[in-house]
Structures are given as C-alpha cells and as structure tokens.
Scaffold this motif. Structure first.
Motif, mmCIF file in Angstrom:
data_model
loop_
_atom_site.group_PDB
_atom_site.id
_atom_site.type_symbol
_atom_site.label_atom_id
_atom_site.label_comp_id
_atom_site.label_asym_id
_atom_site.label_seq_id
_atom_site.Cartn_x
_atom_site.Cartn_y
_atom_site.Cartn_z
ATOM 1 N N VAL A 235 -11.165 3.013 10.127
ATOM 2 C CA VAL A 235 -10.842 3.879 8.975
ATOM 3 C C VAL A 235 -9.842 3.242 8.164
ATOM 4 O O VAL A 235 -8.702 2.863 8.493
ATOM 5 C CB VAL A 235 -10.170 5.515 9.784
ATOM 6 N N ALA A 236 -10.280 3.433 6.773
ATOM 7 C CA ALA A 236 -9.243 2.773 5.440
ATOM 8 C C ALA A 236 -8.824 4.206 4.896
ATOM 9 O O ALA A 236 -9.584 4.914 4.652
ATOM 10 C CB ALA A 236 -9.840 1.742 5.008
ATOM 11 N N ILE A 237 -7.598 3.960 4.492
ATOM 12 C CA ILE A 237 -7.059 5.055 3.521
ATOM 13 C C ILE A 237 -6.590 4.109 2.422
ATOM 14 O O ILE A 237 -5.780 3.124 2.510
ATOM 15 C CB ILE A 237 -6.001 5.471 4.266
ATOM 16 N N ILE A 238 -7.194 4.703 1.179
ATOM 17 C CA ILE A 238 -6.687 3.985 -0.088
ATOM 18 C C ILE A 238 -5.545 5.047 -0.528
ATOM 19 O O ILE A 238 -5.857 6.094 -1.008
ATOM 20 C CB ILE A 238 -7.784 3.877 -1.347
ATOM 21 N N LEU A 239 -4.178 4.668 -0.406
ATOM 22 C CA LEU A 239 -3.067 5.327 -0.852
ATOM 23 C C LEU A 239 -2.700 4.966 -2.160
ATOM 24 O O LEU A 239 -1.999 4.016 -2.239
ATOM 25 C CB LEU A 239 -2.135 5.346 0.331
ATOM 26 N N HIS A 240 -2.968 5.956 -3.261
ATOM 27 C CA HIS A 240 -2.377 5.453 -4.481
ATOM 28 C C HIS A 240 -0.830 5.792 -4.667
ATOM 29 O O HIS A 240 -0.320 7.048 -4.373
ATOM 30 C CB HIS A 240 -3.031 6.187 -5.597
ATOM 31 N N THR A 241 -0.207 5.027 -4.725
ATOM 32 C CA THR A 241 1.553 5.105 -5.083
ATOM 33 C C THR A 241 1.890 4.400 -6.140
ATOM 34 O O THR A 241 1.466 3.964 -6.935
ATOM 35 C CB THR A 241 2.047 4.440 -3.921
ATOM 36 N N GLU A 242 3.301 4.687 -6.818
ATOM 37 C CA GLU A 242 3.988 4.271 -7.544
ATOM 38 C C GLU A 242 5.197 3.282 -7.235
ATOM 39 O O GLU A 242 5.819 3.614 -6.409
ATOM 40 C CB GLU A 242 4.521 5.220 -8.383
ATOM 41 N N MET A 243 4.852 1.912 -7.583
ATOM 42 C CA MET A 243 6.093 1.109 -7.215
ATOM 43 C C MET A 243 7.181 1.494 -7.997
ATOM 44 O O MET A 243 7.376 2.040 -9.043
ATOM 45 C CB MET A 243 5.722 -0.311 -7.842
ATOM 46 N N GLY A 244 8.369 1.686 -7.132
ATOM 47 C CA GLY A 244 9.734 1.754 -7.449
ATOM 48 C C GLY A 244 9.638 3.504 -7.607
ATOM 49 O O GLY A 244 10.823 3.992 -8.156
ATOM 50 N N ASN A 245 8.961 4.124 -6.862
ATOM 51 C CA ASN A 245 8.980 5.624 -6.872
ATOM 52 C C ASN A 245 10.178 6.163 -6.518
ATOM 53 O O ASN A 245 11.025 5.928 -5.664
ATOM 54 C CB ASN A 245 7.915 6.181 -6.074
ATOM 55 N N GLY A 246 10.823 7.244 -7.443
ATOM 56 C CA GLY A 246 11.980 7.970 -7.141
ATOM 57 C C GLY A 246 13.107 7.489 -8.012
ATOM 58 O O GLY A 246 14.093 7.976 -8.155
ATOM 59 N N ILE A 247 13.127 6.129 -8.550
ATOM 60 C CA ILE A 247 13.875 5.576 -9.408
ATOM 61 C C ILE A 247 13.518 5.170 -10.782
ATOM 62 O O ILE A 247 12.476 4.413 -11.020
ATOM 63 C CB ILE A 247 14.484 4.244 -8.987
#
Length: 281
Positions: A235-247
C-alpha cells in the motif's frame, strides 16, 4: 490520546524542530515541519510498538525513515513518545551526540533501526523486514516514509517492482509529496509526472490525501491503509504536505530545505507555535 493532546504534540514538535536546528545553525527544518502531523499520527495513534526498544522488532509494527535528513521531526517524535529523554534533544548534531544529522544505529539510539540519509535505500530495507515478518508468522506491519524528490532514485523503483511482484502486503509506504527538494521544485528538477498512475502501474494499491497537514485526515488515511493490508498488494500513500508548514516565512518555498533560522526568525516561528503543556526541553 485525544485529538487535542495529539495537536499539542504537533505544535511542540514544531518548536523542537526550530530550536534544534537553530542551536547548531544546521539541519533540515522544511521537510521536518511538513511531516509533523504524519509522525504524530503514526506514533500517537496508528502503530503498535514498545518503547522497550529491541532491534528485532518481533511482535511490533516497524517504521523506517528513508529520507533521513528530516531527522529533527523523527528525534522529537521518538523523545516525546518515550523512547529516550526529551532533554537529549539539546544534543542534536553536537560532538559525541547520538542525535546525528542523519539517523544512525551505531550509538544504539532507541527507535532507530537503520542508518538513513543516502536516499533511495529505505524501501528496500523495509521490504526485507516485511518479508521477515511473513516468514516468522508475525502479523505486524512495516511503515516507511519517503520524500518525493527521493523518488528520483532508481533503487526506489526496483524496490516498488519487487514488493508487488512478491506480494509484500504487510507494507505501507508514505510519500511526503510537498513538491520541493534541495535544488527547487521537483517539477523543475525532475518531474515525477502522474505519480499515482506510475505506482498503480507497478501494481501497488494507492491512496491519496490532499490535506497532509490536517491531523485528523492523516490519521484517517493511515487507518484506511491499515485496512487494505493483507490483500495481496503493498500500500502506498501519496500525502500532500507543505514544506515548512506552521512557520509562515518557511512555507511556499524550497529555500528552508536545509537552512536554520537566525535568532529573530526563531522567535518569530516560536511565537506562531506557543509552548504547550508538554513543555520545551
């Protein structure tokens, strides 16, 4: 743990990351910050593990960090969930510290099963561990995390092909899909194209979450992935995130991939993420 308690872990981990890299003016805050929700969900809600760490991991879920440069988020998570004292985070990247820039095993750091940082290798190791669990009739799962830039390494694709061909269906591999790497946007450095279609062509079951910095949704996609194991496919999950999230000053750019904030920017980042009841180290 309640969702509020888990959210506190996310926020405190952000503070840990900033303070660790600032103290030694080195490290990789961007990718680490983008994965705080993933690590909190994994260790706070999803995995079955013991903090009485044993390298063989028999009877417990295993996690392998392949993109080892995001060690600050890994170290903070391990400390905050009881693998070693939180105070040890003060030693990050210092002489004779167990908390090296890239995780390593020779100092016997609880929670670390492989040295990582040479990109592209973690999936191969995880497949070996997953097959060992099958041979030992161990029904626990193996988890991995990879950077999207890391998928430019050829070894990843050999491992992807092997895992599906051999029915390694006790494996869940998550891709931190933030679209950025050290030299720029992945689409400009080496475009991954239609990643979902490629993974499916390699006969993996593929899940995708567009809000990879939403803790509830990260927990949900990991739970969904668990429910899909044991069905003949990895199983693979493609998890879209934001680099530096929260700052705020780190988001929207690749420039904080491997750069520490100065004193002023540290304080700005910490103000955006106030200390929780978990307390700073």
């Amino acid at each position: 743990m309640t969702l509020t308690q888990l959210e506190d872990h996310v926020q405190q981990t952000r503070r840990d990351i900033l303070r660790m890299v600032h103290a030694v003016n080195s490290g990789h805050p961007g990718g680490s910050l983008g994965c705080t929700e993933f690590f909190t969900a994994l260790y706070g809600e999803i995995m079955d593990y013991s903090t009485d760490f044993k390298m063989d991991g028999i009877g417990e879920d295993l996690f392998f960090l392949s993109n080892g440069h995001i060690s600050p988020v890994f170290y903070s998570t391990l400390a905050r969930f009881g693998f070693f004292p939180v105070e040890e985070l003060k030693t990050f990247r210092k002489i004779d510290s167990r908390l090296q820039g890239h995780p390593t095993t020779h100092e016997g750091l609880p929670g670390i099963r492989i040295a990582s940082g040479s990109l592209g290798q973690g999936l191969s190791v995880a497949i070996g561990a997953a097959l060992a669990k099958k041979l030992n009739n161990d029904d626990k799962l193996v988890y991995t995390l990879h950077g999207d830039g890391e998928l430019q390494e050829g070894q990843i694709w050999e491992a992807l092909m092997f895992a599906s061909a051999k029915g390694v269906d006790n494996l869940i591999s998550t891709i931190d899909y933030n679209g950025r790497q050290i030299d720029g946007d992945t689409k400009d450095v080496l475009d991954l194209g239609n990643l979902r279609a490629k993974l499916e062509a390699f006969d993996w079951l593929v899940l995708e979450e567009k809000e990879g910095n939403n803790l509830e949704k990260v927990i949900a996609i990991l739970q969904k992935a668990k429910s899909e194991t044991g069905k003949g496919k990895p199983v693979a999950i493609i998890l879209h995130t934001e680099m530096g999230n929260g700052i705020d000053y780190m988001m929207g750019s690749h420039s904080w991939h491997g750069k520490a904030p100065n004193d002023e920017l540290l304080e700005k980042g910490l103000l955006q993420n106030p200390e929780t009841d978990l307390k700073d180290y």
